[in-house]
Design a protein around this motif. Structure first.
Motif, PDB file in Angstrom:
ATOM      1  N   ARG A  34       0.833  -1.207   0.000  1.00  0.00           N
ATOM      2  CA  ARG A  34       0.000   0.000   0.000  1.00  0.00           C
ATOM      3  C   ARG A  34       0.867   1.257   0.000  1.00  0.00           C
ATOM      4  O   ARG A  34       0.620   2.201  -0.764  1.00  0.00           O
ATOM      5  N   ILE A  35       1.904   1.261   0.799  1.00  0.00           N
ATOM      6  CA  ILE A  35       2.811   2.411   0.864  1.00  0.00           C
ATOM      7  C   ILE A  35       3.513   2.609  -0.473  1.00  0.00           C
ATOM      8  O   ILE A  35       3.575   3.720  -0.997  1.00  0.00           O
ATOM      9  N   LEU A  36       4.038   1.530  -1.039  1.00  0.00           N
ATOM     10  CA  LEU A  36       4.759   1.638  -2.310  1.00  0.00           C
ATOM     11  C   LEU A  36       3.837   2.111  -3.434  1.00  0.00           C
ATOM     12  O   LEU A  36       4.218   2.964  -4.236  1.00  0.00           O
ATOM     13  N   LYS A  37       2.628   1.570  -3.468  1.00  0.00           N
ATOM     14  CA  LYS A  37       1.665   1.995  -4.493  1.00  0.00           C
ATOM     15  C   LYS A  37       1.337   3.475  -4.352  1.00  0.00           C
ATOM     16  O   LYS A  37       1.301   4.211  -5.334  1.00  0.00           O
ATOM     17  N   SER A  38       1.082   3.911  -3.129  1.00  0.00           N
ATOM     18  CA  SER A  38       0.688   5.308  -2.917  1.00  0.00           C
ATOM     19  C   SER A  38       1.817   6.282  -3.257  1.00  0.00           C
ATOM     20  O   SER A  38       1.558   7.429  -3.600  1.00  0.00           O
ATOM     21  N   GLU A  39       3.050   5.832  -3.185  1.00  0.00           N
ATOM     22  CA  GLU A  39       4.205   6.676  -3.517  1.00  0.00           C
ATOM     23  C   GLU A  39       4.655   6.474  -4.966  1.00  0.00           C
ATOM     24  O   GLU A  39       5.679   7.017  -5.380  1.00  0.00           O
ATOM     25  N   ASN A  40       3.928   5.654  -5.716  1.00  0.00           N
ATOM     26  CA  ASN A  40       4.276   5.336  -7.108  1.00  0.00           C
ATOM     27  C   ASN A  40       5.689   4.785  -7.249  1.00  0.00           C
ATOM     28  O   ASN A  40       6.420   5.136  -8.175  1.00  0.00           O
ATOM     29  N   ILE A  41       6.057   3.927  -6.316  1.00  0.00           N
ATOM     30  CA  ILE A  41       7.362   3.280  -6.347  1.00  0.00           C
ATOM     31  C   ILE A  41       7.157   1.880  -6.923  1.00  0.00           C
ATOM     32  O   ILE A  41       6.397   1.094  -6.364  1.00  0.00           O
ATOM     33  N   PRO A  42       7.810   1.564  -8.046  1.00  0.00           N
ATOM     34  CA  PRO A  42       7.636   0.243  -8.644  1.00  0.00           C
ATOM     35  C   PRO A  42       8.196  -0.862  -7.741  1.00  0.00           C
ATOM     36  O   PRO A  42       9.248  -0.693  -7.124  1.00  0.00           O
ATOM     37  N   TYR A  43       7.494  -1.977  -7.693  1.00  0.00           N
ATOM     38  CA  TYR A  43       7.932  -3.097  -6.866  1.00  0.00           C
ATOM     39  C   TYR A  43       7.423  -4.398  -7.468  1.00  0.00           C
ATOM     40  O   TYR A  43       6.528  -4.409  -8.307  1.00  0.00           O
ATOM     41  N   LYS A  44       8.019  -5.483  -6.986  1.00  0.00           N
ATOM     42  CA  LYS A  44       7.597  -6.818  -7.400  1.00  0.00           C
ATOM     43  C   LYS A  44       7.567  -7.702  -6.155  1.00  0.00           C
ATOM     44  O   LYS A  44       8.533  -7.727  -5.384  1.00  0.00           O
ATOM     45  N   LEU A  45       6.471  -8.396  -5.950  1.00  0.00           N
ATOM     46  CA  LEU A  45       6.367  -9.335  -4.837  1.00  0.00           C
ATOM     47  C   LEU A  45       7.125 -10.595  -5.219  1.00  0.00           C
ATOM     48  O   LEU A  45       6.773 -11.272  -6.184  1.00  0.00           O
ATOM     49  N   ILE A  46       8.185 -10.904  -4.498  1.00  0.00           N
ATOM     50  CA  ILE A  46       9.047 -12.050  -4.814  1.00  0.00           C
ATOM     51  C   ILE A  46       8.527 -13.319  -4.158  1.00  0.00           C
ATOM     52  O   ILE A  46       8.488 -14.377  -4.780  1.00  0.00           O
ATOM     53  N   ASP A  47       8.147 -13.219  -2.897  1.00  0.00           N
ATOM     54  CA  ASP A  47       7.680 -14.391  -2.159  1.00  0.00           C
ATOM     55  C   ASP A  47       6.750 -13.922  -1.056  1.00  0.00           C
ATOM     56  O   ASP A  47       6.827 -12.790  -0.597  1.00  0.00           O
ATOM     57  N   GLU A  48       5.881 -14.836  -0.650  1.00  0.00           N
ATOM     58  CA  GLU A  48       4.927 -14.520   0.405  1.00  0.00           C
ATOM     59  C   GLU A  48       4.636 -15.803   1.166  1.00  0.00           C
ATOM     60  O   GLU A  48       4.514 -16.870   0.581  1.00  0.00           O
ATOM     61  N   ASP A  49       4.570 -15.675   2.468  1.00  0.00           N
ATOM     62  CA  ASP A  49       4.251 -16.795   3.337  1.00  0.00           C
ATOM     63  C   ASP A  49       3.494 -16.203   4.515  1.00  0.00           C
ATOM     64  O   ASP A  49       3.325 -14.985   4.610  1.00  0.00           O
ATOM     65  N   LYS A  50       3.064 -17.061   5.410  1.00  0.00           N
ATOM     66  CA  LYS A  50       2.330 -16.568   6.575  1.00  0.00           C
ATOM     67  C   LYS A  50       3.226 -15.621   7.386  1.00  0.00           C
ATOM     68  O   LYS A  50       4.280 -16.009   7.868  1.00  0.00           O
ATOM     69  N   GLY A  51       2.806 -14.375   7.487  1.00  0.00           N
ATOM     70  CA  GLY A  51       3.527 -13.409   8.300  1.00  0.00           C
ATOM     71  C   GLY A  51       4.704 -12.737   7.634  1.00  0.00           C
ATOM     72  O   GLY A  51       5.431 -12.001   8.284  1.00  0.00           O
ATOM     73  N   LEU A  52       4.915 -12.975   6.325  1.00  0.00           N
ATOM     74  CA  LEU A  52       6.041 -12.306   5.688  1.00  0.00           C
ATOM     75  C   LEU A  52       5.851 -12.146   4.195  1.00  0.00           C
ATOM     76  O   LEU A  52       5.106 -12.884   3.552  1.00  0.00           O
ATOM     77  N   LYS A  53       6.550 -11.169   3.681  1.00  0.00           N
ATOM     78  CA  LYS A  53       6.617 -10.924   2.240  1.00  0.00           C
ATOM     79  C   LYS A  53       8.038 -10.482   1.925  1.00  0.00           C
ATOM     80  O   LYS A  53       8.656  -9.775   2.715  1.00  0.00           O
ATOM     81  N   ILE A  54       8.527 -10.890   0.760  1.00  0.00           N
ATOM     82  CA  ILE A  54       9.770 -10.346   0.244  1.00  0.00           C
ATOM     83  C   ILE A  54       9.396  -9.531  -0.986  1.00  0.00           C
ATOM     84  O   ILE A  54       8.771 -10.036  -1.916  1.00  0.00           O
ATOM     85  N   VAL A  55       9.780  -8.258  -0.957  1.00  0.00           N
ATOM     86  CA  VAL A  55       9.427  -7.339  -2.021  1.00  0.00           C
ATOM     87  C   VAL A  55      10.714  -6.767  -2.618  1.00  0.00           C
ATOM     88  O   VAL A  55      11.593  -6.304  -1.885  1.00  0.00           O
ATOM     89  N   LYS A  56      10.806  -6.814  -3.936  1.00  0.00           N
ATOM     90  CA  LYS A  56      11.921  -6.177  -4.642  1.00  0.00           C
ATOM     91  C   LYS A  56      11.425  -4.808  -5.088  1.00  0.00           C
ATOM     92  O   LYS A  56      10.465  -4.704  -5.841  1.00  0.00           O
ATOM     93  N   VAL A  57      12.079  -3.771  -4.594  1.00  0.00           N
ATOM     94  CA  VAL A  57      11.602  -2.410  -4.792  1.00  0.00           C
ATOM     95  C   VAL A  57      12.473  -1.689  -5.823  1.00  0.00           C
ATOM     96  O   VAL A  57      13.672  -1.517  -5.612  1.00  0.00           O
ATOM     97  N   ASN A  58      11.832  -1.331  -6.927  1.00  0.00           N
ATOM     98  CA  ASN A  58      12.467  -0.533  -7.970  1.00  0.00           C
ATOM     99  C   ASN A  58      13.777  -1.156  -8.476  1.00  0.00           C
ATOM    100  O   ASN A  58      14.647  -0.449  -8.964  1.00  0.00           O
ATOM    101  N   GLY A  59      13.953  -2.454  -8.315  1.00  0.00           N
ATOM    102  CA  GLY A  59      15.170  -3.135  -8.753  1.00  0.00           C
ATOM    103  C   GLY A  59      16.403  -2.750  -7.965  1.00  0.00           C
ATOM    104  O   GLY A  59      17.516  -3.122  -8.315  1.00  0.00           O
ATOM    105  N   LYS A  60      16.221  -1.999  -6.855  1.00  0.00           N
ATOM    106  CA  LYS A  60      17.361  -1.472  -6.090  1.00  0.00           C
ATOM    107  C   LYS A  60      17.453  -1.968  -4.660  1.00  0.00           C
ATOM    108  O   LYS A  60      18.458  -1.771  -3.996  1.00  0.00           O
ATOM    109  N   LEU A  61      16.375  -2.571  -4.148  1.00  0.00           N
ATOM    110  CA  LEU A  61      16.333  -2.923  -2.735  1.00  0.00           C
ATOM    111  C   LEU A  61      15.349  -4.069  -2.517  1.00  0.00           C
ATOM    112  O   LEU A  61      14.269  -4.071  -3.107  1.00  0.00           O
ATOM    113  N   HIS A  62      15.746  -5.027  -1.701  1.00  0.00           N
ATOM    114  CA  HIS A  62      14.811  -6.043  -1.229  1.00  0.00           C
ATOM    115  C   HIS A  62      14.352  -5.630   0.166  1.00  0.00           C
ATOM    116  O   HIS A  62      15.168  -5.208   0.988  1.00  0.00           O
ATOM    117  N   ILE A  63      13.077  -5.767   0.421  1.00  0.00           N
ATOM    118  CA  ILE A  63      12.551  -5.538   1.765  1.00  0.00           C
ATOM    119  C   ILE A  63      11.901  -6.831   2.238  1.00  0.00           C
ATOM    120  O   ILE A  63      11.032  -7.375   1.555  1.00  0.00           O
TER     121      ILE A  63
END
Length: 121
Positions: free
Chosen positions: A4-33
């Motif tokens: 929601r935060i990334l979308k509202s700031e128009n920051i491109p991202y890709k959801l890499i993985d998701e499991d119960k209680g976690l997500k790995i997001v690749k943000v703008n090709g520059k950072l994994h969160i």
């Protein structure tokens, strides 16, 4: 929440993985969160997810969200040397709890937005 935060700031991202209680997001090709969320402030990092983040060329950070209190904690990790890497290197556990180091870096949503925009320029 992170999406929601990334979308509202128009920051491109890709959801890499998701499991119960976690997500790995690749943000703008520059950072994994690694986004950890749950009821309460006990956050568990699994070795598999850490190994994935650490083996990639781009930097990574951890965002933890206590969904009951709404508190968030954000920590940027040095790729070469960091306390999580040291923990996994010195034990054979499949997961570790992220304690004081994370709980001491509380962040507001507004500050997180500014930080992400600054990091991803």
């Amino acid at each position: 929440m992170i999406e929601r935060i990334l979308k509202s700031e128009n920051i491109p991202y890709k959801l890499i993985d998701e499991d119960k209680g976690l997500k790995i997001v690749k943000v703008n090709g520059k950072l994994h969160i690694l986004y950890l969320y749950g009821k309460g402030n006990k956050f568990l990092m699994e070795r598999d997810f850490f190994d994935y983040l650490d083996s990639n060329a781009i930097p990574y950070s951890v965002l933890c969200n206590d969904t009951i209190s709404g508190k968030m904690y954000y920590i940027k990790l040095n790729k070469n040397v960091n306390w999580i890497k040291s923990c996994f290197e010195t034990c054979d556990k499949d997961a570790i709890y992220l304690g004081k180091q994370v709980l001491n870096v509380e962040i507001s949503e507004e500050t997180l937005r500014k930080e992400l925009k600054r990091e991803l320029r």
